[in-house]
Design an enzyme around this catalytic site. Structure first.
Site, mmCIF file in Angstrom:
data_model
loop_
_atom_site.group_PDB
_atom_site.id
_atom_site.type_symbol
_atom_site.label_atom_id
_atom_site.label_comp_id
_atom_site.label_asym_id
_atom_site.label_seq_id
_atom_site.Cartn_x
_atom_site.Cartn_y
_atom_site.Cartn_z
ATOM 1 N N ALA A 121 0.775 -1.246 -0.062
ATOM 2 C CA ALA A 121 -0.016 -0.065 -0.006
ATOM 3 C C ALA A 121 0.683 1.228 -0.077
ATOM 4 C CB ALA A 121 -0.937 0.023 1.133
ATOM 5 N N HIS A 122 0.188 2.512 -0.119
ATOM 6 C CA HIS A 122 1.029 3.563 -0.392
ATOM 7 C C HIS A 122 1.799 4.046 1.057
ATOM 8 C CE1 HIS A 122 -3.058 5.886 0.942
ATOM 9 N NE2 HIS A 122 -2.737 4.945 1.990
ATOM 10 N N ASN A 123 2.908 4.408 1.007
ATOM 11 C CA ASN A 123 3.750 5.075 1.744
ATOM 12 C C ASN A 123 4.536 3.907 2.571
ATOM 13 O OD1 ASN A 123 1.805 7.421 1.292
ATOM 14 N ND2 ASN A 123 3.627 8.184 2.161
#
Lengths: 318, 318, 318
Positions: A229-231
């Site tokens: 997922a993001h980050n």
């Protein structure tokens, strides 16, 4: 973009000197040209020490702003923040950028698309159906198999192997919510950085950061169907077996080993050299390095093994 | 197609007047130009009230047919039905259809394929490697990222975001089985309808209906790797976190929230505003709206939390 | 390639007559033109009876070599083996091969890539964005939907249906590990063989074998998101429901039925006609055919059902 224009877009008033801004960022990381936002009063100390000069802020935090800060007062900072991300979102293609630069001995199939602004290293192979977006950088000796997609502004290092169906840099999954139950997109304006010697298996998806970068560090290896997922920040030489998913902003140390169909919640920190057996469900951070874990809820692997024996015994009772 | 031709194809006899048919449908939904089929006597009341005029039917249900019905007598209705679906299956491409219509300000990359018969709205972006099939309709302001596939006859609404690697309209997973253990394909002759403002994450797959439509309603948001089986109906503003799968014909109300790696059986009905924590395994319908659930087997979330504590205690016993 | 050249590449010395080798294989299957390797002394009897004439071998196994064998002495056979697989790895494309042969009535979209050396049967449809690699063979009547990728040297039979986003023949997930925690790729030099009448759902990934072949046998049907690891052998008419993963070298008998989100460890042998309910986690081989199983750890389905009742009772206790 001027802070006054943003206020206009939000139909909210701003206070202070007008400020020219080039992007948005989370509070702790904002610089003087970035718009910061503070959602909750528990972040007041970060607010007071922020390097940002422009803020989206609720009424109850105004007194914690740094001196001379400009700000937009928001009833719902989270919702206003979502609306502002759209203003800073870049177009998916920019034909006006210079033609891509392709390094020595590199091969790009005529049925692959490399967008303008991209820079491809030497000895790279980009096969048919692959997509390399605007301003993407790819290092030397990397192979991009057919039907890979790399969204704009992402970075892939040297000697990487990216298998077919991989999607690097699609939007992270982030929304703010209205009172009537609608979901307002938080545009994902960061990117993905894949360091050197990373191999990514078929049909993986590594989402771009909302701000800053999702990072897969040197030498990590991903099997098929891995969801990052993001980050996230994935440490060096980590191993992910198939169908595992990692929640947003989770940070793994180096040489972690995650077996198949495991899952991690978001915002965790996992110590280096941690090992997770198949279908681990990780919902808390792990500080001690070198442990072996199993189960959902997660426990030490040796406890899990004993627990399974005891659960099985329930069936033997009359 | 004439009912007599279908009987000939099946090597079975038909009874009654010959009828011209344009497609096939399940019993409850069949119209006068569709071939209906009745598998089991528990459906006899639907049979008696059917608007269809032509049927595939076993011997023991003939007396429940509506008056003046025409029918083909089948020893194994399920198997005959599978064979007939092939007769109504459309070709994957139809070059003889009119050239696609592309709306104002829309961009189609030269490496994208938009098949004949497709109608694309205004301000749409269709990026390289995307595939938009025969007769597909796409609304205004939608973006189709690289390497998306939309099978023929599917519909995507306005202001949708479809990320790379998404497959919309591949065949649902349906087979009838011979006595010798072979699987006969039930051709999936329905489509997928994606309503407005839906975002679909990287590498999702939403299968076309066997008959009629798989529907994702207004404003729903799907993270990566979501599997939506054929004939699902997903309510407005629902949220699916990564790696979740929904079984065939399951119907969700509005504003459901499904966390990562969850799974739903087929043919369920789930009330609006239901929330499911990570790895929920849902095998029964839920009638009461607004509940929070966990576990597999599924239970109320607060029961699941208490149960985990009690399971953990098993390990403390001597 | 000469054994002496391999030794030079590894910076190790070789013993015996020099031998010309065309590939590498595991010990039990090596022929006289293949390089074999023996990692552990428990394989000494296979070593003594091997048909291979050239070996990578540790010091403690030299006395078990067949007569007149040539060999390279390795401190770490597994690591040396990984390095040698790279020497035998074929280039992803070979433009110098003859143009592909396309059978009668077959359609290849102008936006599909069929590499040189490929042989396509009659009545095949290869849709836009599909990739058919070097030397791939595809039988008659098969349909390759858009954005499918078939890596070089793989084989797809007659009357197969391969849905969009499927990746056939990406590298299996195999690495040897250095003492400093780096992962050295074991190049996957085998292929995938899909027999006749197989249907593969959207976004599945079937990895190529490290040596020899990953096999999906006649009439098997895969739903979406199925992960088949390298060197699996899937029996005839087996059924895989969505989001299931099969570990490396696992062998299933015929007519197995695996429900959604199940997982199998590597190196298992599963008897024919075995059935697994949703989310089964299979870690041991199954010898008796026709059983029905559930759970993780796996047990007989009827035991699992009883166990769930007993676990639920834990919550009723005071």
């Amino acid at each position: 973009m001027l802070l006054s224009d943003i206020a206009l877009h939000l139909n909210l008033s701003f206070v202070g000197l007008d400020v020219e801004l080039d992007s948005m960022n989370e509070l702790a990381l904002s610089t003087s040209t970035q718009l910061a936002f503070a959602v909750h009063k528990r972040y007041f100390s970060e607010l007071e020490s922020s390097r940002a000069r422009a803020f989206l802020i609720p009424h109850n935090l105004v007194t914690h702003l740094p001196q001379n800060a400009s700000y937009i007062l928001c009833d719902d900072v989270s919702l206003s923040m979502a609306h502002v991300t759209k203003l800073f979102h870049k177009k998916p293609i920019e034909p006006e950028l210079p033609r891509p630069v392709i390094g020595k001995n590199s091969i790009v199939d005529a049925l692959a698309r490399v967008e303008n602004g991209a820079v491809i290293g030497a000895d790279v192979i980009i096969m048919a159906g692959a997509y390399v977006g605007t301003n993407v950088r790819i290092g030397d000796g990397t192979i991009i198999y057919p039907n890979v997609t790399i969204y704009r502004d992402c970075v892939v290092g040297n000697e990487c192997i990216i298998h077919s169906g991989v999607v690097i840099g699609a939007d992270g999954f982030g929304f703010s919510h209205t009172k009537t139950g609608e979901h307002v997109k938080i545009y994902q304006n960061g990117n993905v950085i894949i360091e050197d010697c990373v191999e990514i298996g078929a049909n993986c998806a590594i989402d771009r950061a909302v701000f800053n970068a999702t990072i897969i560090r040197h030498g990590s290896k991903l099997d098929n169907f891995i969801h990052i997922a993001h980050n996230c920040d994935i440490g060096e030489h980590s191993i992910f077996v198939a169908q595992t998913g990692i929640g947003g902003s989770t940070k793994l140390g180096r040489n972690c080993v995650i077996s198949g169909q495991s899952a991690f919640s978001d915002h965790l920190e996992i110590a280096s050299f941690s090992t997770f057996t198949a279908r681990s469900g990780v919902t808390k951070s792990i500080k001690e390095s070198g442990g072996v874990y199993s189960g959902f809820p997660l426990m030490k692997h040796k406890d899990w093994k004993r627990l399974q024996v005891r659960i099985a015994k329930l069936n033997e009772e009359k």
